[in-house]
Scaffold this motif. Structure first.
Motif, PDB file in Angstrom:
ATOM      1  N   PHE A  96       3.538   1.770  -1.458  1.00 50.28           N
ATOM      2  CA  PHE A  96       3.989   2.026  -2.825  1.00 50.28           C
ATOM      3  C   PHE A  96       2.823   2.317  -3.765  1.00 50.28           C
ATOM      4  CE2 PHE A  96       7.791  -0.399  -1.436  1.00 50.28           C
ATOM      5  CZ  PHE A  96       8.755   0.525  -1.785  1.00 50.28           C
ATOM      6  N   GLY A  97       1.604   2.369  -3.221  1.00 53.66           N
ATOM      7  CA  GLY A  97       0.438   2.628  -4.046  1.00 53.66           C
ATOM      8  C   GLY A  97      -0.025   1.419  -4.824  1.00 53.66           C
ATOM      9  N   LEU A  98       0.360   0.221  -4.378  1.00 55.89           N
ATOM     10  CA  LEU A  98      -0.014  -1.012  -5.057  1.00 55.89           C
ATOM     11  C   LEU A  98      -1.201  -1.665  -4.360  1.00 55.89           C
ATOM     12  CD1 LEU A  98       3.583  -2.420  -5.550  1.00 55.89           C
ATOM     13  CD2 LEU A  98       2.145  -1.319  -7.270  1.00 55.89           C
TER      14      LEU A  98
ATOM     15  N   ARG B 252       0.831  -1.214   0.000  1.00 59.97           N
ATOM     16  CA  ARG B 252       0.000   0.000   0.000  1.00 59.97           C
ATOM     17  C   ARG B 252       0.858   1.254   0.000  1.00 59.97           C
ATOM     18  NH1 ARG B 252      -3.606  -3.316   2.731  1.00 59.97           N
ATOM     19  NH2 ARG B 252      -2.660  -3.073   4.769  1.00 59.97           N
TER      20      ARG B 252
END
Length: 131
Positions: free
Chosen positions: A49-51, A47
């Protein structure tokens, strides 16, 4: 030492190093061993890393990493395991790239080192010395 024996010893050392370093990191993500974050912490890292990090994705990713580490370490399906692991590490390197090159600053250097190491295993194979 003959050329073939030396090459097989070199491949064994490369494989044991790559798999032996990769496996504890994967087990840390999967089970929290060796001071790793466990699945909840790994999901938080994703999360961060924006994944996507919804279940079962962290479990699947950590499980694949464990299998790759074992494959490389043991020499069973080492080419496939090293190739898949190299893709994982390449993604890590790309995520770290905005922080620059140097690992000590969170950059991509260390991850790219492991990408190249795993690519060498994937290209060369495990050698003759496998269990």
């Amino acid at each position: 030492m003959t050329g073939a024996t030396g090459l097989d010893l070199a491949l064994l050392l490369l494989r044991v190093a790559a798999g032996g370093f990769l496996l504890p990191h994967a087990l840390g993500k999967l089970l929290g061993w060796f001071g790793g974050p466990g699945l909840a912490g790994f999901a938080d890292e994703l999360r961060g890393f924006g994944l996507p990090a919804r279940a079962p994705l962290p479990l699947l990713l950590a499980g694949v990493q464990v299998l790759c580490g074992l494959a490389v370490l043991l020499g069973w399906q080492a080419r496939l395991g090293a190739g898949v692991a190299a893709v994982f590490l390449l993604a890590t390197a790309l995520l770290a790239l905005p922080k620059g090159w140097f690992w000590m600053r969170g950059g991509a250097e260390y991850s790219l080192f492991w990408v190249l190491t795993l690519c060498a295993v994937a290209l060369a194979g495990p050698g003759r010395w496998v269990p």
